[in-house]
Design an enzyme around this catalytic site. Sequence first.
Site, PDB file in Angstrom:
ATOM      1  CG  LEU A  24      -6.792  10.159   3.053  1.00  0.00           C
ATOM      2  CD1 LEU A  24      -7.272  10.720   4.383  1.00  0.00           C
ATOM      3  CD2 LEU A  24      -7.767   9.119   2.532  1.00  0.00           C
ATOM      4  CD  GLU A  31     -14.273  11.015   7.301  1.00  0.00           C
ATOM      5  OE1 GLU A  31     -14.892   9.964   7.592  1.00  0.00           O
ATOM      6  OE2 GLU A  31     -13.052  11.006   7.076  1.00  0.00           O
TER       7      GLU A  31
HETATM    8  N1  NAP Z   1     -10.367   6.959   1.934  1.00  0.00           N
HETATM    9  C1  NAP Z   1      -9.958   6.186   2.930  1.00  0.00           C
HETATM   10  O1  NAP Z   1     -10.685   5.973   3.902  1.00  0.00           O
HETATM   11  C2  NAP Z   1      -8.591   5.572   2.880  1.00  0.00           C
HETATM   12  C3  NAP Z   1      -8.097   4.840   3.957  1.00  0.00           C
HETATM   13  C4  NAP Z   1      -6.839   4.260   3.861  1.00  0.00           C
HETATM   14  C5  NAP Z   1      -6.079   4.425   2.716  1.00  0.00           C
HETATM   15  N2  NAP Z   1      -6.597   5.151   1.691  1.00  0.00           N
HETATM   16  C6  NAP Z   1      -5.836   5.329   0.440  1.00  0.00           C
HETATM   17  O2  NAP Z   1      -5.708   4.060  -0.211  1.00  0.00           O
HETATM   18  C7  NAP Z   1      -4.537   4.112  -1.032  1.00  0.00           C
HETATM   19  C8  NAP Z   1      -3.673   2.886  -0.743  1.00  0.00           C
HETATM   20  O3  NAP Z   1      -4.405   1.716  -1.086  1.00  0.00           O
HETATM   21  P1  NAP Z   1      -3.714   0.541  -1.946  1.00  0.00           P
HETATM   22  O4  NAP Z   1      -4.773  -0.420  -2.347  1.00  0.00           O
HETATM   23  O5  NAP Z   1      -2.863   1.145  -3.009  1.00  0.00           O
HETATM   24  O6  NAP Z   1      -2.698  -0.097  -0.903  1.00  0.00           O
HETATM   25  P2  NAP Z   1      -2.878  -0.789   0.553  1.00  0.00           P
HETATM   26  O7  NAP Z   1      -4.031  -1.717   0.560  1.00  0.00           O
HETATM   27  O8  NAP Z   1      -2.793   0.249   1.602  1.00  0.00           O
HETATM   28  O9  NAP Z   1      -1.502  -1.584   0.609  1.00  0.00           O
HETATM   29  C9  NAP Z   1      -1.254  -2.565  -0.344  1.00  0.00           C
HETATM   30  C10 NAP Z   1      -0.066  -3.378   0.110  1.00  0.00           C
HETATM   31  O10 NAP Z   1      -0.341  -3.911   1.407  1.00  0.00           O
HETATM   32  C11 NAP Z   1       0.071  -5.253   1.464  1.00  0.00           C
HETATM   33  N3  NAP Z   1      -1.133  -6.074   1.584  1.00  0.00           N
HETATM   34  C12 NAP Z   1      -2.422  -5.726   1.303  1.00  0.00           C
HETATM   35  N4  NAP Z   1      -3.252  -6.737   1.605  1.00  0.00           N
HETATM   36  C13 NAP Z   1      -2.477  -7.721   2.082  1.00  0.00           C
HETATM   37  C14 NAP Z   1      -2.746  -9.020   2.562  1.00  0.00           C
HETATM   38  N5  NAP Z   1      -3.981  -9.500   2.629  1.00  0.00           N
HETATM   39  N6  NAP Z   1      -1.699  -9.775   2.989  1.00  0.00           N
HETATM   40  C15 NAP Z   1      -0.446  -9.292   2.952  1.00  0.00           C
HETATM   41  N7  NAP Z   1      -0.116  -8.077   2.509  1.00  0.00           N
HETATM   42  C16 NAP Z   1      -1.129  -7.305   2.081  1.00  0.00           C
HETATM   43  C17 NAP Z   1       0.890  -5.494   0.209  1.00  0.00           C
HETATM   44  O11 NAP Z   1       2.181  -5.019   0.565  1.00  0.00           O
HETATM   45  P3  NAP Z   1       3.549  -5.484  -0.154  1.00  0.00           P
HETATM   46  O12 NAP Z   1       3.512  -4.878  -1.525  1.00  0.00           O
HETATM   47  O13 NAP Z   1       4.609  -4.903   0.721  1.00  0.00           O
HETATM   48  O14 NAP Z   1       3.538  -6.983  -0.175  1.00  0.00           O
HETATM   49  C18 NAP Z   1       0.223  -4.571  -0.776  1.00  0.00           C
HETATM   50  O15 NAP Z   1       1.042  -4.205  -1.876  1.00  0.00           O
HETATM   51  C19 NAP Z   1      -3.831   5.417  -0.713  1.00  0.00           C
HETATM   52  O16 NAP Z   1      -4.162   6.392  -1.695  1.00  0.00           O
HETATM   53  C20 NAP Z   1      -4.423   5.809   0.636  1.00  0.00           C
HETATM   54  O17 NAP Z   1      -4.375   7.196   0.872  1.00  0.00           O
HETATM   55  C21 NAP Z   1      -7.827   5.726   1.743  1.00  0.00           C
END
Ligand code: NAP
Length: 196
Positions: A24, A31
């Site tokens: 984050l 929050e």
């Molecule tokens: N601001 C907020 O409220 C908030 C909340 C949560 C997270 N975040 C931030 O979001 C960022 C991460 O997001 P991101 O988009 O990079 O990754 P993510 O969505 O957390 O994870 C992506 C991984 O999850 C798996 N995945 C996602 N959707 C899937 C589906 N429908 N079916 C199967 N597997 C699925 C896959 O894993 P595999 O590669 O292992 O197949 C994919 O590579 C971080 O910076 C975190 O801190 C922010």
Amino acid sequence: MALRSFSIIVAVDSQMGIGKDNNLPWRLPKEMKHFTRTTSHTTREGCQNAVIMGRKSWDAIPTKYRPLPNRLNIVLSRSLKQQPDGALLFSNLGEALAHLGTDTTRREIENVFVIGGGQLYAEALMSEYCQRVYLTRLNKCFDCDVSLLSTDAWLPQYVVSSDPNVDQELQEEKGIQYQIHVYDRQPVAAAPVAAS
Ligand SMILES: NC(=O)c1ccc[n+]([C@@H]2O[C@H](COP(=O)([O-])OP(=O)(O)OC[C@H]3O[C@@H](n4cnc5c(N)ncnc54)[C@H](OP(=O)(O)O)[C@@H]3O)[C@@H](O)[C@H]2O)c1
């Protein structure tokens, strides 16, 4: 097969950014309390909620804080072969929602939340099973490398709503103003009755 409906909870900066370097970009304890309270709150004794997250968001939680306490933690991944410690593993969202829709889990799990990150939010916001979105909008721009799906794509499917357990007034923490918005999925219009 009955799929379980769910809510999304997310915080965005003024440009819809949500993350940087798999973390984050901000530290806002009040929050974060809203996140914990909302995803943990239940009304039925003996029930808990479930939180569904992408594999990268699971990785982003420091080991000592995961699984997130008092909630059933579910991780989605196409690559992981082994269930992470303390969480259930599914290879797609539909499978997880089907598991949560079975009679037994339905009794034990009161509410289901998709908690990130960007990839999973993009799919979940467009899903007909997403009934509610808790969107915290921060009035500040951060350096982000992951963003939430543009509101143009999903907001028209939702209507402004409210939650008595959530403070929706303008708030300020560490000099950053933010407001929590609640949106509910628009009810599907009933098909017109054919004249006889
Ligand atoms: N601001 C907020 O409220 C908030 C909340 C949560 C997270 N975040 C931030 O979001 C960022 C991460 O997001 P991101 O988009 O990079 O990754 P993510 O969505 O957390 O994870 C992506 C991984 O999850 C798996 N995945 C996602 N959707 C899937 C589906 N429908 N079916 C199967 N597997 C699925 C896959 O894993 P595999 O590669 O292992 O197949 C994919 O590579 C971080 O910076 C975190 O801190 C922010």
